[in-house]
Design a protein around this motif. Structure first.
Motif, mmCIF file in Angstrom:
data_model
loop_
_atom_site.group_PDB
_atom_site.id
_atom_site.type_symbol
_atom_site.label_atom_id
_atom_site.label_comp_id
_atom_site.label_asym_id
_atom_site.label_seq_id
_atom_site.Cartn_x
_atom_site.Cartn_y
_atom_site.Cartn_z
ATOM 1 N N VAL A 83 -40.511 5.471 -1.291
ATOM 2 C CA VAL A 83 -40.892 4.553 -0.226
ATOM 3 C C VAL A 83 -41.413 5.304 1.002
ATOM 4 O O VAL A 83 -42.277 4.800 1.728
ATOM 5 C CB VAL A 83 -39.693 3.657 0.155
ATOM 6 C CG1 VAL A 83 -38.595 4.474 0.833
ATOM 7 C CG2 VAL A 83 -40.132 2.514 1.059
ATOM 8 N N GLN A 84 -40.931 6.527 1.227
ATOM 9 C CA GLN A 84 -41.428 7.298 2.365
ATOM 10 C C GLN A 84 -42.907 7.627 2.210
ATOM 11 O O GLN A 84 -43.663 7.569 3.177
ATOM 12 C CB GLN A 84 -40.619 8.585 2.523
ATOM 13 C CG GLN A 84 -39.222 8.373 3.082
ATOM 14 C CD GLN A 84 -38.548 9.697 3.384
ATOM 15 O OE1 GLN A 84 -38.571 10.625 2.566
ATOM 16 N NE2 GLN A 84 -37.944 9.803 4.544
ATOM 17 N N TRP A 85 -43.309 7.976 1.009
ATOM 18 C CA TRP A 85 -44.719 8.255 0.756
ATOM 19 C C TRP A 85 -45.550 6.990 0.970
ATOM 20 O O TRP A 85 -46.669 7.049 1.496
ATOM 21 C CB TRP A 85 -44.921 8.797 -0.650
ATOM 22 C CG TRP A 85 -44.418 10.185 -0.827
ATOM 23 C CD1 TRP A 85 -43.238 10.572 -1.384
ATOM 24 C CD2 TRP A 85 -45.078 11.387 -0.416
ATOM 25 N NE1 TRP A 85 -43.114 11.942 -1.356
ATOM 26 C CE2 TRP A 85 -44.222 12.472 -0.769
ATOM 27 C CE3 TRP A 85 -46.292 11.667 0.216
ATOM 28 C CZ2 TRP A 85 -44.561 13.797 -0.515
ATOM 29 C CZ3 TRP A 85 -46.625 12.989 0.466
ATOM 30 C CH2 TRP A 85 -45.770 14.036 0.103
ATOM 31 N N ALA A 86 -44.998 5.847 0.568
ATOM 32 C CA ALA A 86 -45.693 4.580 0.779
ATOM 33 C C ALA A 86 -45.884 4.314 2.256
ATOM 34 O O ALA A 86 -46.959 3.865 2.695
ATOM 35 C CB ALA A 86 -44.907 3.441 0.124
ATOM 36 N N TYR A 142 -34.783 6.832 7.728
ATOM 37 C CA TYR A 142 -35.393 7.354 6.500
ATOM 38 C C TYR A 142 -36.688 6.608 6.190
ATOM 39 O O TYR A 142 -37.672 7.204 5.743
ATOM 40 C CB TYR A 142 -34.398 7.210 5.347
ATOM 41 C CG TYR A 142 -34.870 7.768 4.028
ATOM 42 C CD1 TYR A 142 -34.682 9.114 3.705
ATOM 43 C CD2 TYR A 142 -35.480 6.948 3.083
ATOM 44 C CE1 TYR A 142 -35.102 9.629 2.488
ATOM 45 C CE2 TYR A 142 -35.904 7.447 1.866
ATOM 46 C CZ TYR A 142 -35.721 8.786 1.570
ATOM 47 O OH TYR A 142 -36.138 9.290 0.357
ATOM 48 N N VAL A 143 -36.685 5.308 6.433
ATOM 49 C CA VAL A 143 -37.861 4.484 6.146
ATOM 50 C C VAL A 143 -38.814 4.441 7.343
ATOM 51 O O VAL A 143 -40.030 4.518 7.190
ATOM 52 C CB VAL A 143 -37.437 3.045 5.769
ATOM 53 C CG1 VAL A 143 -38.665 2.167 5.526
ATOM 54 C CG2 VAL A 143 -36.546 3.063 4.539
ATOM 55 N N GLY A 144 -38.264 4.329 8.545
ATOM 56 C CA GLY A 144 -39.084 4.102 9.727
ATOM 57 C C GLY A 144 -39.787 5.319 10.274
ATOM 58 O O GLY A 144 -40.929 5.224 10.738
ATOM 59 N N LEU A 145 -39.126 6.483 10.219
ATOM 60 C CA LEU A 145 -39.731 7.678 10.818
ATOM 61 C C LEU A 145 -41.066 8.053 10.176
ATOM 62 O O LEU A 145 -42.021 8.372 10.900
ATOM 63 C CB LEU A 145 -38.750 8.855 10.738
ATOM 64 C CG LEU A 145 -39.190 10.125 11.477
ATOM 65 C CD1 LEU A 145 -39.409 9.849 12.954
ATOM 66 C CD2 LEU A 145 -38.165 11.241 11.292
ATOM 67 N N PRO A 146 -41.202 8.036 8.847
ATOM 68 C CA PRO A 146 -42.515 8.354 8.262
ATOM 69 C C PRO A 146 -43.625 7.428 8.760
ATOM 70 O O PRO A 146 -44.755 7.876 8.988
ATOM 71 C CB PRO A 146 -42.284 8.171 6.757
ATOM 72 C CG PRO A 146 -40.829 8.401 6.573
ATOM 73 C CD PRO A 146 -40.175 7.849 7.793
ATOM 74 N N ALA A 147 -43.307 6.152 8.957
ATOM 75 C CA ALA A 147 -44.324 5.215 9.444
ATOM 76 C C ALA A 147 -44.741 5.557 10.867
ATOM 77 O O ALA A 147 -45.934 5.560 11.200
ATOM 78 C CB ALA A 147 -43.785 3.786 9.379
ATOM 79 N N ALA A 186 -49.576 17.409 8.720
ATOM 80 C CA ALA A 186 -48.574 17.259 9.781
ATOM 81 C C ALA A 186 -47.709 16.035 9.535
ATOM 82 O O ALA A 186 -46.478 16.078 9.706
ATOM 83 C CB ALA A 186 -49.264 17.157 11.141
ATOM 84 N N ALA A 187 -48.335 14.931 9.124
ATOM 85 C CA ALA A 187 -47.583 13.710 8.856
ATOM 86 C C ALA A 187 -46.623 13.896 7.691
ATOM 87 O O ALA A 187 -45.481 13.423 7.719
ATOM 88 C CB ALA A 187 -48.548 12.565 8.565
ATOM 89 N N VAL A 188 -47.064 14.612 6.668
ATOM 90 C CA VAL A 188 -46.211 14.838 5.495
ATOM 91 C C VAL A 188 -45.033 15.745 5.840
ATOM 92 O O VAL A 188 -43.877 15.461 5.482
ATOM 93 C CB VAL A 188 -47.039 15.442 4.344
ATOM 94 C CG1 VAL A 188 -46.123 15.902 3.203
ATOM 95 C CG2 VAL A 188 -48.055 14.433 3.829
ATOM 96 N N ILE A 189 -45.311 16.833 6.557
ATOM 97 C CA ILE A 189 -44.246 17.793 6.890
ATOM 98 C C ILE A 189 -43.160 17.139 7.738
ATOM 99 O O ILE A 189 -41.962 17.265 7.456
ATOM 100 C CB ILE A 189 -44.834 19.018 7.618
ATOM 101 C CG1 ILE A 189 -45.701 19.832 6.654
ATOM 102 C CG2 ILE A 189 -43.717 19.895 8.185
ATOM 103 C CD1 ILE A 189 -46.492 20.938 7.321
ATOM 104 N N VAL A 190 -43.590 16.416 8.773
ATOM 105 C CA VAL A 190 -42.610 15.804 9.674
ATOM 106 C C VAL A 190 -42.076 14.498 9.101
ATOM 107 O O VAL A 190 -40.865 14.244 9.096
ATOM 108 C CB VAL A 190 -43.234 15.554 11.066
ATOM 109 C CG1 VAL A 190 -42.204 14.925 11.994
ATOM 110 C CG2 VAL A 190 -43.752 16.857 11.652
ATOM 111 N N GLY A 191 -42.985 13.664 8.616
ATOM 112 C CA GLY A 191 -42.585 12.336 8.157
ATOM 113 C C GLY A 191 -41.777 12.337 6.875
ATOM 114 O O GLY A 191 -40.911 11.467 6.687
#
Length: 365
Positions: free
Chosen positions: A89-92, A130-135, A177-182
């Motif tokens: 779901v984080q990748w989504a 876990y869900v919100g930070l990647p977004a 950057a989004a992948v590393i942090v998110g």
């Protein structure tokens, strides 16, 4: 098109605007500029800063509003979540936020994604961070690195850089950057140990039912029209001869304001009238979106005034003298100055330019 949080930028914007104008006056006077020259410098900076940027901001706000009000943004999010599954779901959320964030201001994207994030958390039982930070990270990186967001768009305008090239290079930075942090940072114990819960009654944004949303194809097409046009223009520059007459058309339709204008016109049909809405209703919604960015425009204008006073007053020469003896890379020095001011100001809506020696430093603050 803003990081930190909605509340943070909304609270800071009026203060930043007033302080920048006031500081512009003070800096000009302390540097010995005549009174008339100070005001002339401020006016010049405001005009030079906004330029075509005001059209980018306005059309970007309109497109974001169309995506939000039609349910297209929610359709993009739910489709990717179903595609990736609960385990991923984080990748989504990263993919969704990057796509939504390319054309929507941070606040608009944040408001659109928040109810979706809360729904996922409630249904899956996963931690909110876990869900919100990647977004949030996905929205923040697109805002910080990619035109047509105000910061990178203003920097491109200031330095006369191609919006298309800036977009493509920005993607090379924003996505990793989004992948590393998110993804990876959000899985650390430090983040997961944070206590966060869904506030009762906080979200009032409409969550669309399945039948109320447009299809995924038309939703993502409408969101990516300006990106496709700018990318095609950039590819034309890289592959065609400079004398090729096709480039004239590619440059016209790939120019950021024109690309966004076309995307708004197309989306008015695909996400508006074709969805059963009256044209008057669509236009009224777009009018509201433009009103919402009035303060942002004023802040960016004030940033342009401050930048021009800094340049005209010779502050760049003073900084050059202060740092001349430092045994440090100018790139590292530029980053330190930019990061320091960015943290101190607390908003990412203003692009300020100054010069150390002959190297331009842009400061997103």
């Amino acid at each position: 098109m803003f990081d930190a949080s909605v509340a943070t930028d909304d609270a800071y914007l009026p203060g930043i605007r007033n302080k920048l104008i006031l500081v512009s006056l003070i800096v000009g006077l302390l540097e010995g500029m005549p009174l008339g020259s100070v005001t002339a410098s401020i006016y010049k900076g405001i005009g030079g800063q906004l330029n075509s940027l005001i059209l980018i901001l306005a059309f970007g706000a309109m497109l974001g509003k169309l995506l939000a009000d039609s349910g297209a943004a929610q359709r993009i999010a739910t489709t990717f979540i179903n595609m990736f599954g609960k385990k991923n779901v984080q990748w989504a959320m990263i993919v969704t936020s990057i796509i939504v964030g390319i054309t929507m201001f941070f606040e608009a994207g944040f408001i659109v994604l928040i109810p979706i994030i809360y729904t996922i958390v409630a249904e899956t039982g996963l931690p909110l961070m876990y869900v919100g930070l990647p977004a949030v990270i996905g929205l923040s990186t697109t805002h910080s690195f990619l035109p047509p967001h105000p910061g990178p768009a203003a920097v491109s305008t200031i330095f006369g850089a191609s919006m298309g090239h800036t977009l493509l290079l920005g993607l090379l930075i924003a996505i990793p950057a989004a992948v590393i942090v998110g993804i990876f940072y959000s899985r650390t114990n430090f983040v997961l140990s944070a206590k966060a819960s869904i506030p009762a009654g906080l979200v009032t944004t409409k969550v669309f039912k399945e039948e109320e949303m447009p299809g995924f194809g038309v939703s993502i097409f409408s969101a990516l029209i300006p990106i496709l046009l700018m990318a095609i223009s950039t590819l034309g520059d890289l592959t065609l001869s400079k004398k090729d007459p096709i480039l004239v058309y590619l440059h016209f339709f790939g120019d950021a304001p024109i690309a966004l204008l076309l995307s708004v016109l197309v989306s008015m049909v695909t996400l508006g009238t074709n969805r059963g809405k009256k044209l008057e209703e669509v236009v009224a919604s777009m009018g509201v979106s433009v009103k919402s960015i009035a303060m942002i425009i004023l802040v960016i204008a004030a940033g342009g005034a401050f930048k021009q006073v800094i340049v005209d007053a010779g502050v760049g020469k003073a900084i050059t003298a202060m740092t001349a003896g430092l045994n440090i890379s100018p790139i590292v020095l530029a980053w330190i100055i930019a990061a320091t001011l960015r943290i101190a100001v607390g908003s990412a809506t203003v692009a300020i330019k100054c010069r150390v020696k002959r190297m331009p430093i842009f400061i997103l603050c």
